[in-house]
Design an enzyme around this catalytic site. Structure first.
Site, PDB file in Angstrom:
ATOM      1  N   ARG A  72       0.846  -1.194   0.000  1.00 54.59           N
ATOM      2  CA  ARG A  72       0.000   0.000   0.000  1.00 54.59           C
ATOM      3  C   ARG A  72       0.884   1.248   0.000  1.00 54.59           C
ATOM      4  NH1 ARG A  72      -3.653  -0.526   4.590  1.00 54.59           N
ATOM      5  NH2 ARG A  72      -4.874  -1.839   3.194  1.00 54.59           N
ATOM      6  N   ARG A 141      -2.105   6.523   9.435  1.00 50.38           N
ATOM      7  CA  ARG A 141      -1.992   6.074   8.049  1.00 50.38           C
ATOM      8  C   ARG A 141      -2.211   7.238   7.084  1.00 50.38           C
ATOM      9  NH1 ARG A 141      -4.573  -0.053   8.076  1.00 50.38           N
ATOM     10  NH2 ARG A 141      -3.342  -0.827   9.833  1.00 50.38           N
ATOM     11  N   LYS A 207      -4.391   0.944  14.466  1.00 49.60           N
ATOM     12  CA  LYS A 207      -4.272   1.908  13.379  1.00 49.60           C
ATOM     13  C   LYS A 207      -5.000   3.196  13.725  1.00 49.60           C
ATOM     14  CE  LYS A 207      -8.167  -0.357  11.058  1.00 49.60           C
ATOM     15  NZ  LYS A 207      -8.570  -1.155   9.896  1.00 49.60           N
ATOM     16  N   LYS A 209      -6.520   7.024  11.798  1.00 55.07           N
ATOM     17  CA  LYS A 209      -6.863   7.606  10.506  1.00 55.07           C
ATOM     18  C   LYS A 209      -7.340   9.049  10.652  1.00 55.07           C
ATOM     19  CE  LYS A 209      -8.139   3.078   8.661  1.00 55.07           C
ATOM     20  NZ  LYS A 209      -9.198   2.238   8.044  1.00 55.07           N
ATOM     21  N   CYS A 423     -14.777  -3.138  -1.157  1.00 54.73           N
ATOM     22  CA  CYS A 423     -13.418  -3.491  -0.739  1.00 54.73           C
ATOM     23  C   CYS A 423     -12.889  -4.591  -1.663  1.00 54.73           C
ATOM     24  CB  CYS A 423     -13.407  -3.957   0.710  1.00 54.73           C
ATOM     25  SG  CYS A 423     -14.224  -5.543   0.970  1.00 54.73           S
ATOM     26  N   CYS A 429      -7.690 -11.131   0.239  1.00 57.13           N
ATOM     27  CA  CYS A 429      -7.832 -10.667   1.615  1.00 57.13           C
ATOM     28  C   CYS A 429      -8.117 -11.846   2.537  1.00 57.13           C
ATOM     29  CB  CYS A 429      -8.950  -9.635   1.730  1.00 57.13           C
ATOM     30  SG  CYS A 429      -9.202  -9.064   3.430  1.00 57.13           S
ATOM     31  N   CYS A 468     -16.246  -8.363   4.747  1.00 57.18           N
ATOM     32  CA  CYS A 468     -16.214  -8.745   6.160  1.00 57.18           C
ATOM     33  C   CYS A 468     -16.649  -7.551   7.000  1.00 57.18           C
ATOM     34  CB  CYS A 468     -14.814  -9.227   6.553  1.00 57.18           C
ATOM     35  SG  CYS A 468     -13.638  -7.892   6.887  1.00 57.18           S
ATOM     36  N   CYS A 472     -13.768  -1.735   5.409  1.00 51.98           N
ATOM     37  CA  CYS A 472     -12.827  -0.927   4.626  1.00 51.98           C
ATOM     38  C   CYS A 472     -13.541  -0.065   3.587  1.00 51.98           C
ATOM     39  CB  CYS A 472     -11.806  -1.831   3.938  1.00 51.98           C
ATOM     40  SG  CYS A 472     -10.677  -2.656   5.071  1.00 51.98           S
TER      41      CYS A 472
END
Length: 562
Positions: A72, A141, A207, A209, A423, A429, A468, A472
Protein backbone atom coordinates in the site's frame (compact mmCIF):
# COMPACT_ATOMS: atom_id res chain seq x y z
CA UNK A 1 -5.20 -11.66 25.04
CA UNK A 2 -1.83 -13.39 25.00
CA UNK A 3 -1.60 -12.93 21.26
CA UNK A 4 -2.17 -9.19 21.63
CA UNK A 5 0.46 -8.91 24.36
CA UNK A 6 2.89 -10.79 22.12
CA UNK A 7 2.28 -8.20 19.38
CA UNK A 8 3.13 -5.42 21.78
CA UNK A 9 6.36 -7.29 22.58
CA UNK A 10 7.16 -7.70 18.88
CA UNK A 11 6.76 -3.95 18.34
CA UNK A 12 8.87 -3.12 21.38
CA UNK A 13 11.70 -5.39 20.21
CA UNK A 14 11.54 -4.44 16.52
CA UNK A 15 14.55 -2.09 16.71
CA UNK A 16 12.77 0.75 15.02
CA UNK A 17 10.59 -1.44 12.75
CA UNK A 18 13.52 -3.52 11.47
CA UNK A 19 12.63 -6.88 12.98
CA UNK A 20 14.25 -9.79 11.11
CA UNK A 21 13.17 -8.52 7.72
CA UNK A 22 16.54 -8.72 6.01
CA UNK A 23 16.98 -12.37 7.03
CA UNK A 24 13.40 -13.09 5.97
CA UNK A 25 14.02 -11.59 2.54
CA UNK A 26 17.21 -13.61 2.08
CA UNK A 27 15.51 -16.90 2.97
CA UNK A 28 14.83 -18.43 -0.45
CA UNK A 29 13.34 -21.67 0.92
CA UNK A 30 9.92 -20.02 1.34
CA UNK A 31 7.85 -17.34 -0.33
CA UNK A 32 6.84 -16.03 3.09
CA UNK A 33 8.54 -13.93 5.73
CA UNK A 34 9.11 -15.01 9.33
CA UNK A 35 5.75 -15.11 11.22
CA UNK A 36 6.76 -12.34 13.62
CA UNK A 37 7.85 -10.18 10.68
CA UNK A 38 4.33 -10.18 9.25
CA UNK A 39 3.50 -7.75 12.06
CA UNK A 40 6.49 -5.54 11.21
CA UNK A 41 5.93 -5.55 7.44
CA UNK A 42 2.56 -3.88 7.99
CA UNK A 43 4.37 -0.78 9.26
CA UNK A 44 6.22 -0.85 5.94
CA UNK A 45 2.91 -0.87 4.09
CA UNK A 46 3.09 -4.60 3.30
CA UNK A 47 0.58 -7.38 3.97
CA UNK A 48 1.56 -10.99 3.45
CA UNK A 49 -1.32 -12.78 1.72
CA UNK A 50 -1.91 -15.83 -0.43
CA UNK A 51 -4.33 -16.82 -3.15
CA UNK A 52 -7.18 -18.39 -1.17
CA UNK A 53 -8.62 -20.01 -4.28
CA UNK A 54 -5.51 -22.17 -4.74
CA UNK A 55 -5.06 -23.23 -1.11
CA UNK A 56 -6.68 -26.63 -1.35
CA UNK A 57 -4.91 -27.57 -4.57
CA UNK A 58 -1.53 -26.57 -3.18
CA UNK A 59 -2.17 -28.32 0.12
CA UNK A 60 -3.04 -31.54 -1.71
CA UNK A 61 0.16 -31.17 -3.74
CA UNK A 62 2.08 -30.69 -0.44
CA UNK A 63 3.11 -27.20 -1.42
CA UNK A 64 3.10 -24.17 0.83
CA UNK A 65 0.44 -21.54 0.10
CA UNK A 66 1.07 -19.29 -2.90
CA UNK A 67 2.43 -16.46 -0.77
CA UNK A 68 2.22 -13.01 -2.32
CA UNK A 69 2.29 -9.52 -0.91
CA UNK A 70 0.05 -6.49 -1.03
CA UNK A 71 1.87 -3.15 -0.92
CA UNK A 72 0.00 0.00 0.00
CA UNK A 73 1.56 3.25 -1.22
CA UNK A 74 0.74 6.38 0.73
CA UNK A 75 -0.54 9.32 -1.32
CA UNK A 76 -1.17 12.09 1.26
CA UNK A 77 -4.26 14.02 0.24
CA UNK A 78 -4.63 11.73 -2.76
CA UNK A 79 -2.53 13.93 -5.08
CA UNK A 80 0.11 12.40 -7.37
CA UNK A 81 2.20 14.04 -10.08
CA UNK A 82 2.17 12.72 -13.67
CA UNK A 83 5.67 11.34 -13.06
CA UNK A 84 4.50 9.50 -9.96
CA UNK A 85 1.44 8.15 -11.75
CA UNK A 86 3.64 6.93 -14.60
CA UNK A 87 5.85 5.11 -12.09
CA UNK A 88 2.83 3.54 -10.40
CA UNK A 89 1.54 2.37 -13.78
CA UNK A 90 4.88 0.89 -14.80
CA UNK A 91 5.28 -0.82 -11.42
CA UNK A 92 1.84 -2.39 -11.79
CA UNK A 93 2.96 -3.81 -15.12
CA UNK A 94 6.30 -5.08 -13.80
CA UNK A 95 5.36 -6.38 -10.36
CA UNK A 96 1.63 -6.01 -9.67
CA UNK A 97 0.23 -8.54 -12.11
CA UNK A 98 -0.87 -5.68 -14.35
CA UNK A 99 -3.26 -4.36 -11.69
CA UNK A 100 -3.40 -1.01 -9.91
CA UNK A 101 -5.92 -0.76 -7.06
CA UNK A 102 -7.10 2.63 -5.83
CA UNK A 103 -8.21 2.55 -2.20
CA UNK A 104 -10.95 4.20 -0.19
CA UNK A 105 -8.22 6.15 1.68
CA UNK A 106 -6.84 7.71 -1.52
CA UNK A 107 -3.85 5.38 -1.53
CA UNK A 108 -2.66 2.87 -4.15
CA UNK A 109 -2.24 -0.89 -3.70
CA UNK A 110 -0.26 -3.48 -5.63
CA UNK A 111 -1.42 -7.07 -5.27
CA UNK A 112 0.26 -10.38 -6.01
CA UNK A 113 3.86 -9.19 -5.55
CA UNK A 114 6.45 -11.92 -4.88
CA UNK A 115 8.94 -11.63 -2.05
CA UNK A 116 11.90 -11.34 -4.40
CA UNK A 117 10.26 -8.44 -6.25
CA UNK A 118 9.63 -6.33 -3.15
CA UNK A 119 12.99 -4.45 -3.12
CA UNK A 120 12.75 -3.45 -6.79
CA UNK A 121 9.17 -2.25 -6.31
CA UNK A 122 10.19 -0.12 -3.33
CA UNK A 123 13.13 1.40 -5.20
CA UNK A 124 10.77 2.37 -8.03
CA UNK A 125 8.60 4.20 -5.50
CA UNK A 126 11.56 5.92 -3.90
CA UNK A 127 12.77 7.18 -7.29
CA UNK A 128 9.61 9.33 -7.61
CA UNK A 129 9.57 10.41 -3.93
CA UNK A 130 6.90 7.94 -2.84
CA UNK A 131 6.96 5.24 -0.17
CA UNK A 132 4.81 2.71 1.66
CA UNK A 133 6.01 3.49 5.19
CA UNK A 134 3.00 3.68 7.53
CA UNK A 135 0.68 2.51 4.77
CA UNK A 136 -0.49 -0.03 7.36
CA UNK A 137 0.41 -0.83 10.97
CA UNK A 138 -0.34 0.68 14.38
CA UNK A 139 0.43 4.26 13.38
CA UNK A 140 -1.29 7.13 11.64
CA UNK A 141 -1.99 6.07 8.05
CA UNK A 142 -2.57 7.94 4.80
CA UNK A 143 -4.05 11.37 5.55
CA UNK A 144 -7.10 11.96 3.41
CA UNK A 145 -8.18 15.28 1.93
CA UNK A 146 -11.14 16.40 -0.17
CA UNK A 147 -10.41 16.53 -3.90
CA UNK A 148 -11.75 19.80 -5.29
CA UNK A 149 -9.17 21.47 -7.50
CA UNK A 150 -11.77 24.04 -8.61
CA UNK A 151 -11.63 25.43 -5.05
CA UNK A 152 -8.27 26.92 -6.01
CA UNK A 153 -6.17 28.34 -3.14
CA UNK A 154 -8.46 26.83 -0.52
CA UNK A 155 -7.90 23.32 -1.86
CA UNK A 156 -4.18 23.97 -2.23
CA UNK A 157 -3.96 25.03 1.42
CA UNK A 158 -5.87 22.05 2.81
CA UNK A 159 -3.87 19.70 0.59
CA UNK A 160 -0.67 21.24 1.97
CA UNK A 161 -1.90 20.73 5.52
CA UNK A 162 -2.75 17.08 4.77
CA UNK A 163 0.87 16.56 3.66
CA UNK A 164 2.18 18.43 6.70
CA UNK A 165 0.14 16.31 9.11
CA UNK A 166 1.21 13.16 7.29
CA UNK A 167 4.89 14.08 7.50
CA UNK A 168 4.63 15.10 11.14
CA UNK A 169 2.96 11.84 12.19
CA UNK A 170 5.08 9.46 10.09
CA UNK A 171 7.32 7.21 12.24
CA UNK A 172 10.88 8.50 12.56
CA UNK A 173 12.79 5.45 11.41
CA UNK A 174 15.42 4.78 8.77
CA UNK A 175 14.33 1.14 8.55
CA UNK A 176 12.29 1.55 5.34
CA UNK A 177 15.19 3.01 3.36
CA UNK A 178 17.78 0.73 4.93
CA UNK A 179 15.92 -2.43 4.04
CA UNK A 180 14.22 -1.62 0.76
CA UNK A 181 16.31 1.06 -0.93
CA UNK A 182 19.86 1.16 0.45
CA UNK A 183 20.04 -2.58 1.14
CA UNK A 184 22.07 -2.28 4.36
CA UNK A 185 22.44 -5.52 6.31
CA UNK A 186 20.76 -4.06 9.33
CA UNK A 187 19.95 -7.49 10.78
CA UNK A 188 23.62 -8.05 11.54
CA UNK A 189 24.12 -4.73 13.33
CA UNK A 190 24.02 -4.59 17.09
CA UNK A 191 21.83 -1.52 17.27
CA UNK A 192 19.11 -0.41 19.60
CA UNK A 193 17.79 2.85 18.16
CA UNK A 194 16.21 5.46 20.36
CA UNK A 195 12.44 5.23 20.78
CA UNK A 196 10.37 7.06 18.21
CA UNK A 197 9.95 10.61 19.57
CA UNK A 198 6.18 10.49 19.03
CA UNK A 199 5.20 6.83 19.13
CA UNK A 200 7.77 5.37 21.54
CA UNK A 201 8.82 1.71 21.18
CA UNK A 202 5.33 0.20 20.96
CA UNK A 203 3.73 2.78 18.63
CA UNK A 204 -0.10 2.99 18.86
CA UNK A 205 -2.44 0.28 20.16
CA UNK A 206 -4.10 0.10 16.71
CA UNK A 207 -4.27 1.91 13.38
CA UNK A 208 -5.19 5.60 13.27
CA UNK A 209 -6.86 7.61 10.51
CA UNK A 210 -7.23 11.31 9.70
CA UNK A 211 -9.29 13.04 7.00
CA UNK A 212 -9.94 16.63 5.90
CA UNK A 213 -13.32 17.64 4.45
CA UNK A 214 -14.30 20.89 2.76
CA UNK A 215 -18.05 21.63 2.97
CA UNK A 216 -20.42 21.09 1.31
CA UNK A 217 -18.74 17.88 0.05
CA UNK A 218 -18.06 15.13 2.59
CA UNK A 219 -16.14 12.90 0.19
CA UNK A 220 -13.72 11.77 2.91
CA UNK A 221 -16.56 10.57 5.19
CA UNK A 222 -15.17 12.86 7.86
CA UNK A 223 -17.33 11.39 10.65
CA UNK A 224 -15.70 7.98 10.13
CA UNK A 225 -12.20 9.23 10.97
CA UNK A 226 -10.24 8.94 14.22
CA UNK A 227 -9.61 12.65 13.64
CA UNK A 228 -11.95 14.44 11.26
CA UNK A 229 -11.04 17.96 10.20
CA UNK A 230 -13.71 20.16 8.60
CA UNK A 231 -12.13 23.09 6.80
CA UNK A 232 -13.74 26.46 7.60
CA UNK A 233 -13.56 29.17 4.96
CA UNK A 234 -14.12 32.89 5.23
CA UNK A 235 -13.87 35.27 2.26
CA UNK A 236 -12.14 32.63 0.17
CA UNK A 237 -9.47 31.88 2.77
CA UNK A 238 -8.94 29.06 5.28
CA UNK A 239 -9.31 30.21 8.88
CA UNK A 240 -9.19 26.87 10.65
CA UNK A 241 -10.93 23.57 11.27
CA UNK A 242 -13.75 22.05 13.22
CA UNK A 243 -12.09 19.04 14.88
CA UNK A 244 -13.99 15.78 15.22
CA UNK A 245 -12.66 12.81 17.19
CA UNK A 246 -13.46 9.17 17.81
CA UNK A 247 -14.83 7.85 14.52
CA UNK A 248 -14.22 4.39 13.11
CA UNK A 249 -16.24 1.75 11.32
CA UNK A 250 -14.77 -1.69 11.95
CA UNK A 251 -16.40 -4.30 14.19
CA UNK A 252 -16.16 -8.03 14.81
CA UNK A 253 -18.86 -10.50 13.83
CA UNK A 254 -20.88 -11.66 16.84
CA UNK A 255 -19.12 -9.37 19.33
CA UNK A 256 -21.57 -6.72 20.60
CA UNK A 257 -18.75 -4.92 22.37
CA UNK A 258 -17.40 -3.84 18.99
CA UNK A 259 -19.28 -1.39 16.80
CA UNK A 260 -18.92 1.38 14.24
CA UNK A 261 -18.92 4.89 15.67
CA UNK A 262 -19.20 8.42 14.33
CA UNK A 263 -16.73 11.06 15.46
CA UNK A 264 -17.89 13.76 17.88
CA UNK A 265 -17.13 17.47 17.80
CA UNK A 266 -14.10 18.51 19.84
CA UNK A 267 -14.11 22.19 18.88
CA UNK A 268 -12.65 24.71 16.44
CA UNK A 269 -8.92 25.39 16.06
CA UNK A 270 -7.05 27.91 13.95
CA UNK A 271 -5.09 26.73 10.95
CA UNK A 272 -1.73 27.29 12.60
CA UNK A 273 -2.70 25.07 15.56
CA UNK A 274 -4.11 22.06 13.74
CA UNK A 275 -0.90 20.02 13.57
CA UNK A 276 -0.26 20.46 17.30
CA UNK A 277 -3.82 19.41 18.09
CA UNK A 278 -3.54 16.32 15.88
CA UNK A 279 -0.31 15.34 17.62
CA UNK A 280 -1.91 15.79 21.03
CA UNK A 281 -4.85 13.55 20.09
CA UNK A 282 -2.50 10.87 18.78
CA UNK A 283 -0.49 10.92 22.01
CA UNK A 284 -3.68 10.56 24.04
CA UNK A 285 -4.43 7.37 22.15
CA UNK A 286 -0.82 6.24 22.55
CA UNK A 287 -1.06 6.63 26.33
CA UNK A 288 -4.66 5.58 27.02
CA UNK A 289 -5.61 3.17 24.23
CA UNK A 290 -6.27 -0.46 25.18
CA UNK A 291 -3.12 -2.54 24.63
CA UNK A 292 -4.52 -5.79 26.01
CA UNK A 293 -7.59 -6.31 23.81
CA UNK A 294 -7.03 -5.37 20.17
CA UNK A 295 -10.76 -5.56 19.51
CA UNK A 296 -11.11 -2.69 21.97
CA UNK A 297 -7.93 -0.86 20.98
CA UNK A 298 -9.19 1.64 18.40
CA UNK A 299 -9.39 5.30 19.41
CA UNK A 300 -13.18 5.28 19.07
CA UNK A 301 -13.42 3.04 22.15
CA UNK A 302 -11.06 5.29 24.12
CA UNK A 303 -13.35 8.24 23.39
CA UNK A 304 -16.51 6.22 23.98
CA UNK A 305 -15.26 4.96 27.33
CA UNK A 306 -13.85 8.23 28.68
CA UNK A 307 -16.00 10.86 26.97
CA UNK A 308 -15.41 13.75 24.59
CA UNK A 309 -15.14 16.29 27.44
CA UNK A 310 -12.29 14.31 28.98
CA UNK A 311 -10.55 14.19 25.62
CA UNK A 312 -10.96 17.95 25.08
CA UNK A 313 -9.25 18.67 28.40
CA UNK A 314 -6.39 16.26 27.64
CA UNK A 315 -5.85 17.76 24.18
CA UNK A 316 -5.88 21.34 25.47
CA UNK A 317 -3.34 20.47 28.17
CA UNK A 318 -1.01 18.58 25.83
CA UNK A 319 -1.17 21.01 22.91
CA UNK A 320 -1.50 24.31 24.76
CA UNK A 321 -4.25 25.18 22.28
CA UNK A 322 -7.66 26.51 23.30
CA UNK A 323 -10.47 24.80 21.44
CA UNK A 324 -13.29 27.18 20.58
CA UNK A 325 -16.91 26.38 19.81
CA UNK A 326 -17.30 24.65 16.43
CA UNK A 327 -18.60 26.72 13.52
CA UNK A 328 -21.87 25.45 11.96
CA UNK A 329 -21.40 23.64 8.65
CA UNK A 330 -23.56 21.60 6.31
CA UNK A 331 -22.82 18.79 3.86
CA UNK A 332 -24.91 17.75 0.87
CA UNK A 333 -23.35 14.41 -0.02
CA UNK A 334 -20.31 12.18 0.19
CA UNK A 335 -19.97 11.04 -3.43
CA UNK A 336 -17.81 12.30 -6.28
CA UNK A 337 -18.92 14.90 -8.82
CA UNK A 338 -18.55 13.62 -12.35
CA UNK A 339 -18.12 15.49 -15.61
CA UNK A 340 -16.11 18.65 -16.23
CA UNK A 341 -15.58 21.42 -13.67
CA UNK A 342 -13.76 24.68 -14.23
CA UNK A 343 -11.02 25.69 -11.79
CA UNK A 344 -10.16 29.24 -10.77
CA UNK A 345 -7.21 29.23 -13.19
CA UNK A 346 -9.63 28.65 -16.10
CA UNK A 347 -8.44 25.06 -16.55
CA UNK A 348 -10.67 22.05 -16.02
CA UNK A 349 -10.87 18.87 -13.98
CA UNK A 350 -12.48 15.62 -15.12
CA UNK A 351 -13.61 12.88 -12.75
CA UNK A 352 -13.13 9.37 -14.16
CA UNK A 353 -15.23 6.50 -12.80
CA UNK A 354 -13.08 3.46 -11.94
CA UNK A 355 -15.18 0.38 -11.25
CA UNK A 356 -14.16 -1.08 -7.93
CA UNK A 357 -11.09 1.15 -7.94
CA UNK A 358 -9.32 -1.43 -10.12
CA UNK A 359 -7.26 -0.43 -13.18
CA UNK A 360 -5.92 -3.25 -15.32
CA UNK A 361 -4.36 -3.98 -18.69
CA UNK A 362 -4.88 -1.59 -21.59
CA UNK A 363 -7.31 0.53 -19.57
CA UNK A 364 -4.58 1.24 -17.03
CA UNK A 365 -2.04 1.96 -19.76
CA UNK A 366 -4.44 4.23 -21.67
CA UNK A 367 -5.18 6.28 -18.56
CA UNK A 368 -1.45 6.65 -17.91
CA UNK A 369 -0.97 8.03 -21.44
CA UNK A 370 -3.84 10.49 -20.96
CA UNK A 371 -2.29 11.66 -17.69
CA UNK A 372 1.09 12.07 -19.40
CA UNK A 373 -0.31 14.08 -22.30
CA UNK A 374 -2.89 16.30 -20.62
CA UNK A 375 -3.02 16.34 -16.83
CA UNK A 376 -1.28 18.64 -14.38
CA UNK A 377 -1.75 16.08 -11.62
CA UNK A 378 -3.86 13.07 -10.66
CA UNK A 379 -6.18 13.03 -7.67
CA UNK A 380 -7.41 9.76 -6.18
CA UNK A 381 -10.84 10.28 -4.69
CA UNK A 382 -12.07 8.78 -1.40
CA UNK A 383 -14.57 6.81 -3.53
CA UNK A 384 -11.69 5.10 -5.41
CA UNK A 385 -12.12 7.12 -8.61
CA UNK A 386 -9.65 9.41 -10.39
CA UNK A 387 -9.68 13.14 -11.11
CA UNK A 388 -7.56 14.51 -13.94
CA UNK A 389 -6.85 18.16 -13.19
CA UNK A 390 -5.21 21.11 -14.91
CA UNK A 391 -6.71 20.25 -18.32
CA UNK A 392 -6.59 23.08 -20.86
CA UNK A 393 -10.01 24.00 -22.32
CA UNK A 394 -8.79 23.17 -25.82
CA UNK A 395 -7.94 19.61 -24.70
CA UNK A 396 -11.23 18.65 -23.04
CA UNK A 397 -12.75 17.12 -26.17
CA UNK A 398 -9.60 15.09 -26.87
CA UNK A 399 -9.53 13.81 -23.29
CA UNK A 400 -13.17 12.72 -23.56
CA UNK A 401 -12.47 10.91 -26.81
CA UNK A 402 -9.50 9.05 -25.40
CA UNK A 403 -11.35 8.14 -22.21
CA UNK A 404 -14.19 6.76 -24.33
CA UNK A 405 -11.75 4.75 -26.43
CA UNK A 406 -10.21 3.34 -23.24
CA UNK A 407 -13.57 2.22 -21.87
CA UNK A 408 -13.46 4.87 -19.15
CA UNK A 409 -16.44 6.87 -20.37
CA UNK A 410 -18.96 7.19 -17.52
CA UNK A 411 -22.02 8.24 -19.54
CA UNK A 412 -23.56 4.78 -19.12
CA UNK A 413 -22.67 4.52 -15.43
CA UNK A 414 -25.76 4.83 -13.23
CA UNK A 415 -26.06 7.23 -10.31
CA UNK A 416 -26.02 4.25 -7.93
CA UNK A 417 -22.81 2.96 -9.50
CA UNK A 418 -21.28 6.41 -9.12
CA UNK A 419 -22.10 6.35 -5.41
CA UNK A 420 -20.98 2.76 -4.85
CA UNK A 421 -17.91 1.41 -3.13
CA UNK A 422 -16.42 -2.04 -2.55
CA UNK A 423 -13.42 -3.49 -0.74
CA UNK A 424 -11.00 -5.98 -2.36
CA UNK A 425 -12.18 -9.14 -0.53
CA UNK A 426 -11.56 -12.43 -2.42
CA UNK A 427 -9.24 -13.89 -3.53
CA UNK A 428 -6.43 -12.20 -1.57
CA UNK A 429 -7.83 -10.67 1.61
CA UNK A 430 -7.44 -13.11 4.48
CA UNK A 431 -10.40 -11.61 6.37
CA UNK A 432 -12.97 -11.79 3.58
CA UNK A 433 -16.04 -13.95 4.20
CA UNK A 434 -17.74 -13.13 0.89
CA UNK A 435 -17.07 -11.45 -2.44
CA UNK A 436 -17.14 -7.67 -2.72
CA UNK A 437 -15.16 -5.95 -5.51
CA UNK A 438 -15.79 -8.76 -8.01
CA UNK A 439 -19.48 -9.15 -7.16
CA UNK A 440 -20.86 -5.65 -6.51
CA UNK A 441 -21.06 -4.63 -10.22
CA UNK A 442 -23.27 -7.66 -10.94
CA UNK A 443 -25.58 -6.90 -8.02
CA UNK A 444 -25.72 -3.21 -8.93
CA UNK A 445 -26.86 -4.05 -12.47
CA UNK A 446 -29.86 -5.87 -11.03
CA UNK A 447 -30.56 -3.08 -8.52
CA UNK A 448 -30.42 -0.52 -11.35
CA UNK A 449 -33.00 -2.49 -13.32
CA UNK A 450 -35.35 -2.40 -10.33
CA UNK A 451 -34.80 1.35 -9.85
CA UNK A 452 -35.59 2.09 -13.50
CA UNK A 453 -38.70 -0.08 -13.38
CA UNK A 454 -40.00 1.95 -10.42
CA UNK A 455 -39.20 5.31 -12.04
CA UNK A 456 -36.35 6.27 -9.70
CA UNK A 457 -33.47 5.46 -12.02
CA UNK A 458 -32.05 8.98 -11.67
CA UNK A 459 -32.13 9.08 -7.84
CA UNK A 460 -28.62 8.80 -6.36
CA UNK A 461 -28.07 6.39 -3.46
CA UNK A 462 -24.94 5.34 -1.61
CA UNK A 463 -24.48 1.57 -1.91
CA UNK A 464 -21.45 -0.02 -0.28
CA UNK A 465 -20.25 -3.57 0.09
CA UNK A 466 -17.61 -5.15 2.31
CA UNK A 467 -16.46 -8.76 2.36
CA UNK A 468 -16.21 -8.75 6.16
CA UNK A 469 -17.31 -6.59 9.14
CA UNK A 470 -14.05 -4.58 9.20
CA UNK A 471 -15.65 -1.99 6.96
CA UNK A 472 -12.83 -0.93 4.63
CA UNK A 473 -15.43 0.27 2.10
CA UNK A 474 -17.31 2.11 4.87
CA UNK A 475 -20.48 0.02 4.43
CA UNK A 476 -22.06 1.32 7.64
CA UNK A 477 -22.34 4.74 6.00
CA UNK A 478 -24.21 3.41 2.97
CA UNK A 479 -27.90 4.12 2.55
CA UNK A 480 -27.75 0.48 1.51
CA UNK A 481 -24.86 -1.47 2.97
CA UNK A 482 -23.82 -5.10 2.53
CA UNK A 483 -21.40 -6.92 4.83
CA UNK A 484 -20.25 -10.43 3.92
CA UNK A 485 -21.18 -13.35 6.17
CA UNK A 486 -20.32 -16.34 3.95
CA UNK A 487 -19.85 -16.97 0.22
CA UNK A 488 -22.93 -15.51 -1.48
CA UNK A 489 -24.52 -14.30 1.77
CA UNK A 490 -24.61 -10.84 3.35
CA UNK A 491 -26.01 -8.81 6.19
CA UNK A 492 -28.05 -5.94 4.74
CA UNK A 493 -27.98 -2.50 6.37
CA UNK A 494 -30.27 0.45 5.69
CA UNK A 495 -30.81 4.08 6.61
CA UNK A 496 -27.52 5.97 6.62
CA UNK A 497 -27.60 9.65 5.69
CA UNK A 498 -26.73 10.60 2.13
CA UNK A 499 -24.22 13.15 3.47
CA UNK A 500 -22.43 10.59 5.68
CA UNK A 501 -23.63 12.07 8.99
CA UNK A 502 -25.70 9.07 10.20
CA UNK A 503 -24.88 5.38 10.47
CA UNK A 504 -27.20 2.75 9.06
CA UNK A 505 -28.72 -0.21 10.93
CA UNK A 506 -28.94 -3.91 10.14
CA UNK A 507 -32.17 -4.83 8.36
CA UNK A 508 -31.72 -8.51 7.49
CA UNK A 509 -29.07 -11.07 8.38
CA UNK A 510 -27.31 -13.66 6.25
CA UNK A 511 -29.35 -13.31 3.06
CA UNK A 512 -28.61 -14.31 -0.54
CA UNK A 513 -29.03 -12.41 -3.80
CA UNK A 514 -32.66 -13.39 -4.56
CA UNK A 515 -33.68 -12.23 -1.09
CA UNK A 516 -31.68 -9.02 -1.44
CA UNK A 517 -33.37 -8.17 -4.74
CA UNK A 518 -36.83 -9.02 -3.37
CA UNK A 519 -36.27 -6.61 -0.46
CA UNK A 520 -34.89 -3.92 -2.78
CA UNK A 521 -37.91 -4.27 -5.06
CA UNK A 522 -40.31 -3.74 -2.17
CA UNK A 523 -38.35 -0.80 -0.75
CA UNK A 524 -37.99 0.95 -4.11
CA UNK A 525 -41.70 0.54 -4.86
CA UNK A 526 -42.64 2.21 -1.58
CA UNK A 527 -39.99 4.89 -1.96
CA UNK A 528 -41.14 5.79 -5.48
CA UNK A 529 -44.73 6.17 -4.31
CA UNK A 530 -44.22 7.90 -0.97
CA UNK A 531 -41.00 9.93 -1.04
CA UNK A 532 -41.09 13.65 -0.38
CA UNK A 533 -39.65 16.08 -2.91
CA UNK A 534 -35.84 15.62 -3.10
CA UNK A 535 -35.92 13.25 -0.12
CA UNK A 536 -32.91 10.94 0.06
CA UNK A 537 -33.51 7.21 0.23
CA UNK A 538 -31.90 6.81 3.66
CA UNK A 539 -33.97 9.67 5.10
CA UNK A 540 -37.15 8.18 3.65
CA UNK A 541 -36.42 4.83 5.29
CA UNK A 542 -36.16 6.56 8.67
CA UNK A 543 -39.23 8.78 8.18
CA UNK A 544 -41.37 5.89 6.99
CA UNK A 545 -40.41 3.72 9.95
CA UNK A 546 -38.85 1.09 7.69
CA UNK A 547 -35.75 1.22 9.85
CA UNK A 548 -34.98 2.97 13.14
CA UNK A 549 -32.37 5.70 13.14
CA UNK A 550 -29.06 4.73 14.71
CA UNK A 551 -28.22 7.11 17.55
CA UNK A 552 -25.11 5.29 18.81
CA UNK A 553 -22.95 2.89 16.85
CA UNK A 554 -23.68 0.05 19.26
CA UNK A 555 -27.20 0.00 17.74
CA UNK A 556 -25.94 -0.64 14.19
CA UNK A 557 -26.07 -4.41 14.56
CA UNK A 558 -29.32 -4.52 16.55
CA UNK A 559 -32.23 -5.93 14.57
CA UNK A 560 -35.33 -3.86 15.31
CA UNK A 561 -37.75 -1.42 13.75
CA UNK A 562 -37.95 -3.25 10.42
Amino acid sequence: MAKNLDLEKIKAQSRGLRGRLVASLENDTTGAVHPEDTAITKFHGIYQQDNRESRRQRREARLEPDYRFMIRVRVPGGVASPQQWSALNETAYQHGGGSLRLTTRQAVQFHGVTKEDLPDLMRRLDAVLMDSLAGCGDVNRNVMCHVQPEAGPLHAETSRIAREISTHLTPRTDAWREIWVDGDKVDTKEIEPAPDPLYGRTYLPRKFKIGIALPPINDVDVYSQDIGLIAIERNGGLIGFNVLAGGGLGCSQGDPNTFPRLAESLGFVRTEDVVAVCEAIVTVQRDYGDRENRRHARFKYTVDDRGIEWLAKEVATRSGVTLDHPIPVAFNGNGDRFGWHKAVDERYQRTVFVEGGRLTGETREALARIVRDYSEDVRITPNHNVILSGIRPSDCESVDTRLRDAGLDDESVSVRQRHSMACVAFPTCGLAMAESERYLPTLLASIDEIAVRHGIGDVPMTIRMSGCPNGCSRPYLGEIGFVGRAPGRYNMYLGAAFDGSRLNRIHRENIDEPTILEIIDQLFAAFAQNRAVDEAFGDYLIRSGTISATVHGSETNELRGD
